[in-house]
Design a protein around this motif. Structure first.
Motif, PDB file in Angstrom:
ATOM      1  N   GLU B 318       0.847  -1.197   0.000  1.00 40.18           N
ATOM      2  CA  GLU B 318       0.000   0.000   0.000  1.00 40.18           C
ATOM      3  C   GLU B 318       0.886   1.252   0.000  1.00 40.18           C
ATOM      4  OE1 GLU B 318      -3.192  -0.372  -0.493  1.00 40.18           O
ATOM      5  OE2 GLU B 318      -3.668   1.759  -0.356  1.00 40.18           O
ATOM      6  N   ASP B 319       2.017   1.167   0.706  1.00 44.11           N
ATOM      7  CA  ASP B 319       2.930   2.317   0.797  1.00 44.11           C
ATOM      8  C   ASP B 319       3.854   2.412  -0.408  1.00 44.11           C
ATOM      9  OD1 ASP B 319       1.877   2.941   3.187  1.00 44.11           O
ATOM     10  OD2 ASP B 319       3.593   2.291   4.408  1.00 44.11           O
ATOM     11  N   TRP B 320       4.235   1.278  -0.922  1.00 37.82           N
ATOM     12  CA  TRP B 320       5.238   1.253  -1.992  1.00 37.82           C
ATOM     13  C   TRP B 320       4.671   0.553  -3.220  1.00 37.82           C
ATOM     14  CZ3 TRP B 320       9.586   3.841  -0.615  1.00 37.82           C
ATOM     15  CH2 TRP B 320       9.866   3.951   0.754  1.00 37.82           C
ATOM     16  N   THR B 321       5.015   1.061  -4.374  1.00 41.00           N
ATOM     17  CA  THR B 321       4.697   0.332  -5.600  1.00 41.00           C
ATOM     18  C   THR B 321       5.993   0.237  -6.406  1.00 41.00           C
ATOM     19  OG1 THR B 321       3.979   2.391  -6.638  1.00 41.00           O
ATOM     20  CG2 THR B 321       2.261   0.954  -5.740  1.00 41.00           C
ATOM     21  N   GLY B 322       5.946  -0.612  -7.398  1.00 42.54           N
ATOM     22  CA  GLY B 322       7.180  -0.777  -8.165  1.00 42.54           C
ATOM     23  C   GLY B 322       6.914  -1.346  -9.541  1.00 42.54           C
ATOM     24  N   PHE B 323       7.945  -1.291 -10.357  1.00 45.21           N
ATOM     25  CA  PHE B 323       7.845  -1.972 -11.652  1.00 45.21           C
ATOM     26  C   PHE B 323       9.063  -2.848 -11.867  1.00 45.21           C
ATOM     27  CE2 PHE B 323       9.676   2.237 -13.048  1.00 45.21           C
ATOM     28  CZ  PHE B 323      10.867   1.782 -13.610  1.00 45.21           C
ATOM     29  N   ALA B 324       8.916  -3.804 -12.765  1.00 46.19           N
ATOM     30  CA  ALA B 324      10.023  -4.695 -13.111  1.00 46.19           C
ATOM     31  C   ALA B 324       9.975  -4.944 -14.609  1.00 46.19           C
ATOM     32  CB  ALA B 324       9.900  -6.011 -12.355  1.00 46.19           C
ATOM     33  N   PHE B 325      11.135  -5.245 -15.157  1.00 49.39           N
ATOM     34  CA  PHE B 325      11.185  -5.582 -16.580  1.00 49.39           C
ATOM     35  C   PHE B 325      12.331  -6.550 -16.790  1.00 49.39           C
ATOM     36  CE2 PHE B 325      13.641  -1.727 -15.839  1.00 49.39           C
ATOM     37  CZ  PHE B 325      14.865  -2.042 -16.392  1.00 49.39           C
ATOM     38  N   GLY B 326      12.313  -7.247 -17.910  1.00 53.24           N
ATOM     39  CA  GLY B 326      13.403  -8.187 -18.180  1.00 53.24           C
ATOM     40  C   GLY B 326      13.471  -8.529 -19.654  1.00 53.24           C
ATOM     41  N   PHE B 327      14.678  -8.819 -20.099  1.00 55.06           N
ATOM     42  CA  PHE B 327      14.828  -9.256 -21.488  1.00 55.06           C
ATOM     43  C   PHE B 327      16.138 -10.011 -21.639  1.00 55.06           C
ATOM     44  CE2 PHE B 327      16.095  -4.820 -21.052  1.00 55.06           C
ATOM     45  CZ  PHE B 327      17.361  -4.797 -21.577  1.00 55.06           C
ATOM     46  N   GLY B 328      16.266 -10.693 -22.783  1.00 52.71           N
ATOM     47  CA  GLY B 328      17.433 -11.537 -23.030  1.00 52.71           C
ATOM     48  C   GLY B 328      18.618 -10.726 -23.521  1.00 52.71           C
ATOM     49  N   ILE B 329      19.786 -11.074 -23.032  1.00 58.48           N
ATOM     50  CA  ILE B 329      21.013 -10.387 -23.448  1.00 58.48           C
ATOM     51  C   ILE B 329      21.564 -11.006 -24.723  1.00 58.48           C
ATOM     52  CG2 ILE B 329      23.425  -9.990 -22.796  1.00 58.48           C
ATOM     53  CD1 ILE B 329      22.453  -9.740 -19.900  1.00 58.48           C
ATOM     54  N   ASP B 330      21.511 -12.335 -24.801  1.00 58.81           N
ATOM     55  CA  ASP B 330      22.075 -13.034 -25.969  1.00 58.81           C
ATOM     56  C   ASP B 330      21.446 -12.527 -27.265  1.00 58.81           C
ATOM     57  OD1 ASP B 330      23.168 -15.974 -24.539  1.00 58.81           O
ATOM     58  OD2 ASP B 330      21.898 -14.587 -23.460  1.00 58.81           O
ATOM     59  N   ARG B 331      20.122 -12.343 -27.228  1.00 59.70           N
ATOM     60  CA  ARG B 331      19.428 -11.928 -28.445  1.00 59.70           C
ATOM     61  C   ARG B 331      19.859 -10.527 -28.865  1.00 59.70           C
ATOM     62  NH1 ARG B 331      13.993 -10.592 -28.313  1.00 59.70           N
ATOM     63  NH2 ARG B 331      13.403 -10.007 -30.424  1.00 59.70           N
ATOM     64  N   LEU B 332      20.091  -9.659 -27.886  1.00 56.61           N
ATOM     65  CA  LEU B 332      20.568  -8.308 -28.213  1.00 56.61           C
ATOM     66  C   LEU B 332      21.905  -8.384 -28.929  1.00 56.61           C
ATOM     67  CD1 LEU B 332      19.997  -5.909 -25.205  1.00 56.61           C
ATOM     68  CD2 LEU B 332      18.712  -6.129 -27.317  1.00 56.61           C
ATOM     69  N   ALA B 333      22.761  -9.294 -28.428  1.00 59.55           N
ATOM     70  CA  ALA B 333      24.083  -9.448 -29.045  1.00 59.55           C
ATOM     71  C   ALA B 333      23.935  -9.930 -30.478  1.00 59.55           C
ATOM     72  CB  ALA B 333      24.926 -10.421 -28.220  1.00 59.55           C
ATOM     73  N   LEU B 334      23.041 -10.903 -30.693  1.00 57.89           N
ATOM     74  CA  LEU B 334      22.822 -11.414 -32.050  1.00 57.89           C
ATOM     75  C   LEU B 334      22.346 -10.296 -32.967  1.00 57.89           C
ATOM     76  CD1 LEU B 334      20.917 -14.819 -31.721  1.00 57.89           C
ATOM     77  CD2 LEU B 334      23.341 -14.359 -31.553  1.00 57.89           C
ATOM     78  N   MET B 335      21.373  -9.530 -32.466  1.00 57.39           N
ATOM     79  CA  MET B 335      20.774  -8.472 -33.274  1.00 57.39           C
ATOM     80  C   MET B 335      21.821  -7.448 -33.698  1.00 57.39           C
ATOM     81  SD  MET B 335      17.160  -7.816 -31.322  1.00 57.39           S
ATOM     82  CE  MET B 335      17.421  -6.062 -31.197  1.00 57.39           C
ATOM     83  N   ARG B 336      22.696  -7.101 -32.767  1.00 56.01           N
ATOM     84  CA  ARG B 336      23.659  -6.044 -33.027  1.00 56.01           C
ATOM     85  C   ARG B 336      24.630  -6.420 -34.146  1.00 56.01           C
ATOM     86  NH1 ARG B 336      25.452  -1.591 -30.384  1.00 56.01           N
ATOM     87  NH2 ARG B 336      27.672  -1.125 -30.541  1.00 56.01           N
ATOM     88  N   TYR B 337      24.975  -7.710 -34.218  1.00 54.53           N
ATOM     89  CA  TYR B 337      25.983  -8.116 -35.199  1.00 54.53           C
ATOM     90  C   TYR B 337      25.400  -8.959 -36.319  1.00 54.53           C
ATOM     91  CZ  TYR B 337      29.431  -6.261 -32.007  1.00 54.53           C
ATOM     92  OH  TYR B 337      30.162  -5.415 -31.216  1.00 54.53           O
ATOM     93  N   GLY B 338      24.082  -9.109 -36.342  1.00 48.99           N
ATOM     94  CA  GLY B 338      23.463  -9.887 -37.411  1.00 48.99           C
ATOM     95  C   GLY B 338      23.856 -11.358 -37.387  1.00 48.99           C
ATOM     96  N   ILE B 339      24.080 -11.897 -36.180  1.00 53.02           N
ATOM     97  CA  ILE B 339      24.436 -13.319 -36.059  1.00 53.02           C
ATOM     98  C   ILE B 339      23.153 -14.134 -36.206  1.00 53.02           C
ATOM     99  CG2 ILE B 339      25.409 -15.065 -34.510  1.00 53.02           C
ATOM    100  CD1 ILE B 339      26.942 -12.608 -33.211  1.00 53.02           C
ATOM    101  N   LYS B 340      23.212 -15.168 -37.041  1.00 52.44           N
ATOM    102  CA  LYS B 340      21.979 -15.893 -37.376  1.00 52.44           C
ATOM    103  C   LYS B 340      21.691 -17.030 -36.395  1.00 52.44           C
ATOM    104  CE  LYS B 340      20.983 -13.887 -41.435  1.00 52.44           C
ATOM    105  NZ  LYS B 340      21.528 -12.572 -41.014  1.00 52.44           N
ATOM    106  N   ASP B 341      22.725 -17.583 -35.802  1.00 52.89           N
ATOM    107  CA  ASP B 341      22.529 -18.781 -34.989  1.00 52.89           C
ATOM    108  C   ASP B 341      23.133 -18.577 -33.602  1.00 52.89           C
ATOM    109  OD1 ASP B 341      22.560 -21.372 -33.832  1.00 52.89           O
ATOM    110  OD2 ASP B 341      22.581 -22.266 -35.839  1.00 52.89           O
ATOM    111  N   LEU B 342      22.263 -18.678 -32.604  1.00 53.06           N
ATOM    112  CA  LEU B 342      22.681 -18.453 -31.215  1.00 53.06           C
ATOM    113  C   LEU B 342      23.813 -19.391 -30.801  1.00 53.06           C
ATOM    114  CD1 LEU B 342      22.019 -16.882 -28.655  1.00 53.06           C
ATOM    115  CD2 LEU B 342      20.123 -18.410 -28.234  1.00 53.06           C
ATOM    116  N   ARG B 343      23.786 -20.599 -31.358  1.00 52.21           N
ATOM    117  CA  ARG B 343      24.787 -21.596 -30.944  1.00 52.21           C
ATOM    118  C   ARG B 343      26.206 -21.160 -31.297  1.00 52.21           C
ATOM    119  NH1 ARG B 343      21.328 -26.309 -33.652  1.00 52.21           N
ATOM    120  NH2 ARG B 343      21.157 -24.571 -35.114  1.00 52.21           N
ATOM    121  N   ASP B 344      26.333 -20.301 -32.342  1.00 51.32           N
ATOM    122  CA  ASP B 344      27.668 -19.835 -32.726  1.00 51.32           C
ATOM    123  C   ASP B 344      28.377 -19.126 -31.573  1.00 51.32           C
ATOM    124  OD1 ASP B 344      27.230 -20.821 -35.206  1.00 51.32           O
ATOM    125  OD2 ASP B 344      26.822 -18.884 -36.159  1.00 51.32           O
TER     126      ASP B 344
END
Lengths: 790, 356
Positions: B318-344
């Motif tokens: 009642e006194d405090w409220t909050g927010f949370a968020f989350g996302f994957g780091i690996d996918r960001l790395a793939l996106m940045r360099y155009g890597i097609k396969d996570l296993r690489d």
């Protein structure tokens, strides 16, 4: 959940651009994965199968003659075998562009001409079925354009992703309700009154023994039923929404489920003694043969439907039994439209691997207040599509178990405004909630309203849940954007900063960071020469090769180096920082999880690892002490040392055991450094802020001393002795030469040290330097049985 | 011969001697002949006594001038020889700079680490701290405290790897006793719980780290991957604060052309819940294959911390409220360099690792 515009429009006058409507649905939390506007599929026509015969040269295709007008039949090669002569099928004529962009041309297949293509529902985008050619109802006109015959041109099909908290949106009516509210158009569930005759008394009765399992069980007796084929419009809607048409009774059952979100079941009433059905939990050891003719063993918590003899005739909410299944000869039916406890259904369907459209809805929680309407809809539809109609007998059978109370929640307007970050008025909140079925009543306090939660929203229970509904229908994107600020500065902790320093020290020394799999195969620990009591194992690994949590970084890095060697890349220098695991002695504690640094340098001897250790020491301002130790696990038996900071052992350094390297097919020596990162970081924090030493402005003197020392005496021991003997004027001490020769005796070597002496407050005289030199020589000679080399 | 002629002759002789030299050494060798008392010009100084009083100044000047000229000739010769010498010496040191045989190898941080550090830095700049916790967790921290009791249907959203702890092992089936289950965390949310348990609000922190799912490895899934989650608990925190914070992060990390939006969703640990999308980083919103022509890509989940979660962690909801968020780091790395396969990213092939 797929929804069709024309079907939605039976509940609300929804108009608009299909893509804009899709955006609205996504914005309401029903993410649209695909919007498909059904086009005319020009060139696809209704054709009759005139003849079927084998292809002379191929087993997997047959030759089909199709008729599209009264002209000559045309030959087509077809890979499906599910049609019979006389069937009507969709036929793509030459020149047709299929939904996937393929253009149909005349071609030869193994020597036989093919003049078009017989189509499956999937090929036409009309359903998921691509196992066989779509068989059309036989009242269609041969040669007519298919989509026109089906009445589908211009309709829109959306594929929605429905979250687990939205059982209401697992139905056409529910989606229409949400969308109508957003579009500000009226929404209504029509009434489908049915005329009934006679009385159901004595024909059927329902008994609920476990009211928690079954909050409500409604049913109806139907007679004069004849099981046949459902009409085309119904078959098409079912097909488009991903269900396969079966027969009139099953199709109506599925249609009502899709339309109102109420799964239901039909029993052949003649197979139920006295029309009795009961609801109870299974006892252990019971079993049932389900509709798919599988024998299923039940567990005590499973929900059951039983007959008068108390024998199972269905698994509640999951699958009916074979013993009371309707058949072509069925004429009287007991309809079951029940609500079930979601958790019980979820458990049973998951355990039995029987996930269905019905269980997906029961797991989320179905609406117990719409039951009677849904029963009426069923009767209405079946009556409408059965030639000659059916008899609906007496009243709706309606037995209540433990229904969920309809609750009202006080909702504070200021609280909702605070949670959402926008000032709402009580009226705005009321106007957002009312169209989606929430009751909103004012209270004496203008800032508080009493909100009644509809029975189709079991997910909604609290003021916060209601705030979400307000936000959803107002539009998340229309709320403001504000950025709260922490009262404190953001920063990494000292440990996190030092971890970065350590990684930089590694890359600075030329190493590449690897990320090997932390899961090992059971044999990897032995293979890498490690000795581990009991490693931490996974209970449900994906594969046995990944069933052990690593107790050390060594196996993973060896695997990585070995991988590179197998790709002709030698001289690999890798490091990793990460958690390693050990079973805890305390049976109630988590496994012991420590952060390690591992560095593996191939094509290098132990001194490469020592250099790395020294680089690390220099980066962290730490002095590491080494103790040569034979036979350390995984290490070369005579080239390994323990690493200490003071009394605390913090790691091991040396070379990897040659036997281990052989088992990993690495043909070079490998230097290995393994550090307990947590302990090293702790020590580094302790020495942070050590005061600076003023740089002496007086001249310095260098003294070089070479000693002949037995091999057993560690060079570091001589260093320690020199350091202690030289005293505070010692500025630096360096081992600059190690010399083994025949000129020296067996088992000894010469160690040459360079000492730089300097006082902070004066120029040291020759006599003073000489005195330090003499102290050093005497100390080393007496402590280590060493001799000064002339 | 007049005095002046004698001076001129001596000067000419000296300069001629200088001209005969061909390097610094020979020049050095004749220096006694050029300067000093024993040189010819030096010797002419004694003539000063023999000239008339009134001539003396003029002769002195002529003599000085002659000496000056010789010094200059000498200096210029010396300069020339030194310059020639330096040039010869430098010529001898000539290098072909493309002949380098070996370069000291620079090391490389793993792409995931680089991405994680970049993310941490952005959030630190926004006033967040970075929190960490164990990878092996109890059922309580990973699920129950997060409003996911044992029988919760949403547990099926997480394919969980459990640890085999002998007799203690007991996969939760709704019959109680789950608190002793130990598993590999399926998200970094247990760190949020631990932070809330031991820190009084206000809390502004991110939790990056390794997480585990019982997923078969393929081009876009790994059983071991990395996530970053954020948590803010303070007075009066709202859904608008969440949207604004994610906007600020998106612009800081991806650049000003990329923005974020929220869509209603469902997570047991947040209410209201949302998915957050960012402008497609490939087409910047114009629509392309990567974003399936929507102009947006889904980045992660978020929402207002569920009051039950706050209460489970000892925070008054009642006194405090909050927010949370989350996302994957690996996918960001793939996106940045155009890597097609996570296993690489996890074969540890140095030809891959060295590119970053």
């Amino acid at each position: 959940m797929k929804v069709l515009l024309s079907w939605l429009r039976e509940f609300a006058p929804i108009e608009g651009d299909p893509h804009e409507l899709a955006d609205h649905m996504s914005d309401l939390g029903m993410a649209v994965e695909e919007t498909r506007i059904l086009n005319s599929l020009d060139g696809v026509v209704v054709a009759r199968v005139a003849d079927l015969r084998p292809h002379p040269k191929a087993d997997r295709i047959q030759l089909v003659d199709v008729e599209i007008d009264n002209g000559d039949p045309m030959q087509v090669c077809c890979g499906a075998f599910n049609m019979s002569v006389g069937d009507l099928i969709p036929f793509a004529t030459i020149g047709t562009v299929m939904p996937d962009g393929m253009e149909i041309a005349q071609r030869k297949m193994r020597g036989e001409i093919s003049n078009g293509m017989c189509c499956s529902a999937a090929e036409l985008g009309l359903g998921a079925d691509h196992d066989g050619i779509m068989i059309l109802p036989d009242n269609l006109e041969t040669g007519a354009p298919l989509m026109q015959e089906l009445g589908l041109i211009g309709d829109v099909l959306w594929d929605l992703e429905i979250n687990p908290n939205r059982p209401d949106a697992m139905s056409i009516a529910g989606v229409a309700r949400d969308l109508a509210a957003r579009l500000n158009v009226p929404f209504e569930i029509p009434q489908w009154p049915v005329a009934s005759t006679g009385s159901e008394e004595g024909l059927a009765n329902i008994e609920i023994a476990d009211g928690d399992l079954c909050p409500r069980f409604t049913g109806r007796v139907l007679t004069s039923v004849s099981v046949g084929e459902s009409p085309l419009w119904m078959q098409m809607r079912l097909t488009l929404l991903g269900m396969r048409p079966i027969n009139s009774v099953v199709d109506v059952s599925n249609y009502v489920m899709l339309e109102l979100g109420t799964p239901n079941h039909t029993y052949d009433l003649s197979l139920l003694s006295n029309g009795h059905v009961g609801v109870r939990r299974a006892s252990s050891g019971e079993s049932i043969t389900t509709l798919d003719d599988q024998q299923r063993t039940l567990q005590p918590n499973d929900g059951l439907i039983v007959n008068e003899e108390d024998e199972p005739i269905g698994i509640a909410g999951v699958m009916g039994g074979a013993s009371t299944e309707i058949s072509d000869s069925t004429t009287s039916v007991l309809l079951e439209l029940a609500c079930w406890e979601p958790e019980s259904i979820a458990r049973t369907s998951q355990r039995l691997g029987l996930r269905s459209e019905a269980s997906a809805r029961f797991e989320r929680g179905t609406d117990w207040q719409i039951s009677v309407t849904a029963v009426e809809r069923f009767c209405h539809l079946l009556n409408e599509i059965t030639p000659g109609g059916i008899e609906v007998v007496g009243e709706v059978l309606d037995v209540a178990g433990t229904t969920r109370d309809i609750i009202s929640v006080p909702v504070r307007t200021p609280r909702v405004s605070m949670l959402l970050g926008r000032e709402f008025s009580s009226e705005e909140i009321r106007d957002l909630l009312t169209p989606i079925g929430f009751g909103v009543e004012p209270t004496d306090n203008g800032d508080v309203q009493l909100v009644t939660i509809p029975s189709f929203r079991p997910d909604t229970e609290t003021e916060t849940d209601i705030a979400e509904e307000v936000a959803r229908h107002y539009g998340y994107g229309r709320l403001g954007t504000t950025v709260p600020r922490s009262p404190d500065a953001g920063q990494l902790s000292p440990e996190q900063k030092l971890r970065r320093v350590i990684r930089q020290a590694m890359t600075g020394a030329g190493l590449i960071e690897a990320m090997p799999n932390p899961f090992l195969a059971p044999g990897d620990i032995e293979k890498s020469g490690l000795v581990v009591g009991e490693p931490v194992r996974l209970l449900n690994p994906l594969a046995v090769e990944e069933s052990v949590l690593r107790p050390s970084l060594l196996p993973g890095l060896l695997t990585a180096v070995s991988y590179n060697y197998s790709h002709r890349n030698t001289g690999v220098e890798l490091f990793e920082t990460g958690a390693v695991f050990a079973a805890s002695d305390d049976s109630l504690a988590l496994p012991v999880e420590n952060e390690h640094l591992g560095a593996l340098i191939s094509k290098a001897d132990a001194f490469a690892a020592i250099s790395l250790l020294k680089a690390l020491g220099s980066a962290l301002k730490l002095e590491f002490e080494l103790t040569n130790t034979d036979g350390l696990a995984g290490l070369h038996p005579t080239r390994g040392a323990r690493i200490n900071i003071g009394d605390t052992e913090v790691g091991l350094v040396g070379e990897v055991d040659p036997a281990v390297l052989r088992s990993y097919e690495i043909e070079d020596r490998c230097a290995w450094l393994n550090i307990r990162l947590d302990l090293v970081i702790e020590a580094a924090i302790a020495v942070q802020g050590t005061p600076y030493q003023p740089v002496s402005t007086f001249p310095s003197s260098d003294v070089d001393l070479a000693f002949v020392v037995a091999d057993e005496v560690q060079a570091s021991a001589i260093e320690t002795t020199l350091r202690n003997a030289a005293g505070e004027e010692l500025q630096s001490l360096r081992l600059f030469d190690v010399f083994r020769s025949e000129q020296l005796d067996e088992g000894v070597r010469s160690l040459a040290f360079s000492l730089r002496l300097q006082a902070n407050d004066k120029t040291m005289t020759d006599e003073e330097v000489g005195a330090v030199r003499q102290r050093c020589i005497e100390a080393v000679e007496s402590t280590h049985q060493a001799t000064l080399r002339a | 011969m007049s005095v002046y002629e004698q001076i001129a002759e001596a000067q000419a002789a000296a300069i001629s001697e200088i001209e005969k030299t061909d390097d610094s050494e020979s020049l050095k060798a004749i220096e006694p002949m050029l300067f000093g008392k024993k040189s010819t010009l030096g010797g002419l100084k004694r003539l000063m006594g023999e000239v008339e009083e009134e001539e003396r100044a003029a002769v002195g000047q002529a003599l000085n001038q002659a000496q000056q000229d010789v010094r200059e000739a000498h200096a210029s010769a010396r300069e020339k020889f030194e310059s020639l010498f330096r040039r010869a010496q430098l010529e001898a040191e000539r290098l072909d700079l493309t002949e380098s045989l070996e370069t000291p190898a620079r090391g490389h941080l793993h792409l995931v680490t680089q991405t994680m550090e970049r993310l941490e830095d952005v959030f630190v700049g926004m006033g967040f701290t970075v929190s960490e916790g164990p990878q092996a967790e109890t059922d309580w921290y990973n699920f129950e405290a997060l409003n996911l009791p044992a029988a919760h249907p949403a547990r099926s959203m997480f394919d969980t790897l459990y640890l085999d702890l002998g007799e203690r092992t007991e996969i939760g089936d709704g019959d109680g006793g789950e608190a002793t289950n130990i598993l590999l965390r399926t998200h970094t949310s247990p760190v949020q719980v631990r932070v809330m348990e031991k820190t009084a609000p206000p809390i502004y922190t991110v939790c990056p780290g390794r997480v585990f799912r019982r997923d078969t490895a393929d081009a876009s899934h790994m059983p071991v991957f990395h996530q970053i989650e954020g948590l803010v608990v303070d007075r009066g925190i709202s859904l608008s604060d969440l949207a604004g914070t994610l906007n600020e992060f998106t612009a800081a990390y991806f650049g000003g052309a990329i923005s974020s939006r929220l869509r209603p969703s469902y997570f047991p640990f947040t209410e209201p819940s949302a998915e957050f999308d960012i402008t497609c980083v490939i087409c910047e919103g114009d629509g392309c294959q990567t974003c399936q022509r929507t102009g947006w890509i889904e980045l992660g989940g978020c929402g207002m911390v569920h009051p039950n979660v706050l209460e489970n962690c000892g925070v008054d909801s009642e006194d405090w409220t909050g927010f949370a968020f989350g996302f994957g780091i690996d996918r960001l790395a793939l996106m940045r360099y155009g890597i097609k396969d996570l296993r690489d990213m996890y074969t540890n092939d140095i030809r891959f690792l060295k590119q970053f």
